[in-house]
Scaffold this active site. Sequence first.
Site, PDB file in Angstrom:
ATOM      1  N   GLY A 183       0.808  -1.216   0.000  1.00 43.88           N
ATOM      2  CA  GLY A 183       0.000   0.000   0.000  1.00 43.88           C
ATOM      3  C   GLY A 183       0.838   1.261   0.000  1.00 43.88           C
ATOM      4  O   GLY A 183       2.077   1.228  -0.022  1.00 43.88           O
ATOM      5  N   VAL A 229       1.409   3.672   2.331  1.00 42.08           N
ATOM      6  CA  VAL A 229       2.298   3.864   3.472  1.00 42.08           C
ATOM      7  C   VAL A 229       3.364   2.775   3.492  1.00 42.08           C
ATOM      8  O   VAL A 229       4.527   3.029   3.826  1.00 42.08           O
ATOM      9  CB  VAL A 229       1.502   3.900   4.786  1.00 42.08           C
ATOM     10  CG1 VAL A 229       2.432   4.003   5.990  1.00 42.08           C
ATOM     11  CG2 VAL A 229       0.530   5.074   4.783  1.00 42.08           C
ATOM     12  N   CYS A 233      -2.362  11.477  10.780  1.00 38.43           N
ATOM     13  CA  CYS A 233      -1.473  12.436  10.109  1.00 38.43           C
ATOM     14  C   CYS A 233      -1.852  13.891  10.375  1.00 38.43           C
ATOM     15  O   CYS A 233      -0.981  14.765  10.420  1.00 38.43           O
ATOM     16  CB  CYS A 233      -1.445  12.163   8.606  1.00 38.43           C
ATOM     17  SG  CYS A 233      -3.067  12.039   7.832  1.00 38.43           S
ATOM     18  N   GLU A 266     -12.101  11.813  10.702  1.00 34.07           N
ATOM     19  CA  GLU A 266     -10.871  12.572  10.932  1.00 34.07           C
ATOM     20  C   GLU A 266     -11.014  13.536  12.112  1.00 34.07           C
ATOM     21  O   GLU A 266     -10.082  13.693  12.917  1.00 34.07           O
ATOM     22  CB  GLU A 266     -10.512  13.345   9.663  1.00 34.07           C
ATOM     23  CG  GLU A 266      -9.072  13.791   9.591  1.00 34.07           C
ATOM     24  CD  GLU A 266      -8.148  12.712   9.074  1.00 34.07           C
ATOM     25  OE1 GLU A 266      -6.956  13.008   8.896  1.00 34.07           O
ATOM     26  OE2 GLU A 266      -8.598  11.575   8.855  1.00 34.07           O
ATOM     27  N   LYS A 311     -10.741  11.790  15.438  1.00 36.49           N
ATOM     28  CA  LYS A 311      -9.364  11.371  15.715  1.00 36.49           C
ATOM     29  C   LYS A 311      -8.546  12.542  16.253  1.00 36.49           C
ATOM     30  O   LYS A 311      -7.802  12.407  17.236  1.00 36.49           O
ATOM     31  CB  LYS A 311      -8.718  10.811  14.454  1.00 36.49           C
ATOM     32  CG  LYS A 311      -9.296   9.488  13.990  1.00 36.49           C
ATOM     33  CD  LYS A 311      -8.709   9.091  12.643  1.00 36.49           C
ATOM     34  CE  LYS A 311      -9.389   7.851  12.076  1.00 36.49           C
ATOM     35  NZ  LYS A 311      -8.907   7.513  10.712  1.00 36.49           N
ATOM     36  N   HIS A 331      -0.231  18.484   4.874  1.00 34.12           N
ATOM     37  CA  HIS A 331      -1.444  18.944   5.549  1.00 34.12           C
ATOM     38  C   HIS A 331      -1.178  20.318   6.187  1.00 34.12           C
ATOM     39  O   HIS A 331      -0.304  20.450   7.047  1.00 34.12           O
ATOM     40  CB  HIS A 331      -1.872  17.966   6.635  1.00 34.12           C
ATOM     41  CG  HIS A 331      -2.442  16.686   6.126  1.00 34.12           C
ATOM     42  ND1 HIS A 331      -2.689  16.440   4.800  1.00 34.12           N
ATOM     43  CD2 HIS A 331      -2.832  15.552   6.783  1.00 34.12           C
ATOM     44  CE1 HIS A 331      -3.205  15.225   4.652  1.00 34.12           C
ATOM     45  NE2 HIS A 331      -3.306  14.676   5.840  1.00 34.12           N
TER      46      HIS A 331
END
Length: 345
Positions: A12, A14, A150, A203, A206, A243
């Site tokens: 994948g 990551v 992240c 998100e 989290k 980000h």
Amino acid sequence: MTTNVGILGATGAVGQRLIQLLDPHPEFEITALTASESSAGEDYRDAAKWRIDTPIPDYVAEMEVRATDPTYVPNDVDLLFSSLPSSVGEAVEPKFAEEGYVLSSNSSNFRTDEDVPLTIPEVNADHLDLIEVQRDERGWDGAIVKNPNCSTITMVPPLAALEEAFGLERVDVSTLQAVSGAGYDGVTSMEIIDNAIPHIGGEEEKMETESQKLLGSFDGAAIEWHDVDVSASCNRIPTLDGHLENVWADTSDDVTPAGAAEALREYPSIDLYSSPDQLIRVFEEPDRPQPRLDRNYDNGMGIATGGLKETTHGINFNCLAHNTLRGAAGASILNGELLLESGYI
């Protein structure tokens, strides 16, 4: 002498970043790769659709991909990096820990469990000792350690610096998150080009919960979560990596932009291979940081900040980090370095 490591979910996005970062790492050597049953038995070059802008290391390309099951991972692997989907990680990561493997995991499952360390080494390295509680309670010889989401990992180091200097009462954050954070198949071009999506499922929760755990204190038996009130609004924008986040922090003590900048610059890093010499960079320019210009600060492992402005109850600032380096693969590797340094592997 290097430490043998394996990667769970190696094909994948990551997983590929982990391979890229681990290939030249002086402390770790990749000796095992796992993926889904459909890829098991294939050479890695055939199993993975490689999308990183550096070539697959030759020895990795020729490695046989194994099924993600403790039965198929060699016993001489000392540390596993997990980049599994959370639903898969929830099912299989405990099986590896039961068999004695230590996992440094980027998967979101178990992050807020009371006996699972959620760590950013520069912020809360002492939380790693929660492993002892985890092993006692679960009867494991191995362990599971998590890095944060992240978007959380971008914001928390600056917040930790402000908490240490001025105290934190409340945090509001609005994120501008890159498409790579959704994975290769997460957002289609027709959805994101000429657009912004003002919702990223799960998100916000989290960011709100992980931040409180990361900023909490560990007394040797349990983590007392920080009582700061965190409210997040998460948005997907058409940048590839990096980000960017707009943060409003209400502080216990009075704070000025100059005082906040000093606290951010002086917040210490940690003596690990992947950690930057200066963890947090502060830009004076009002239009920085920017994803395209600043996401690769210190090999993508640093946090860039700027735009500091005084508010009625605290400080407003912008922060930026590379979401697949500092926010994912690099964060897991940094936790692996902390595990090694602390004697847990």
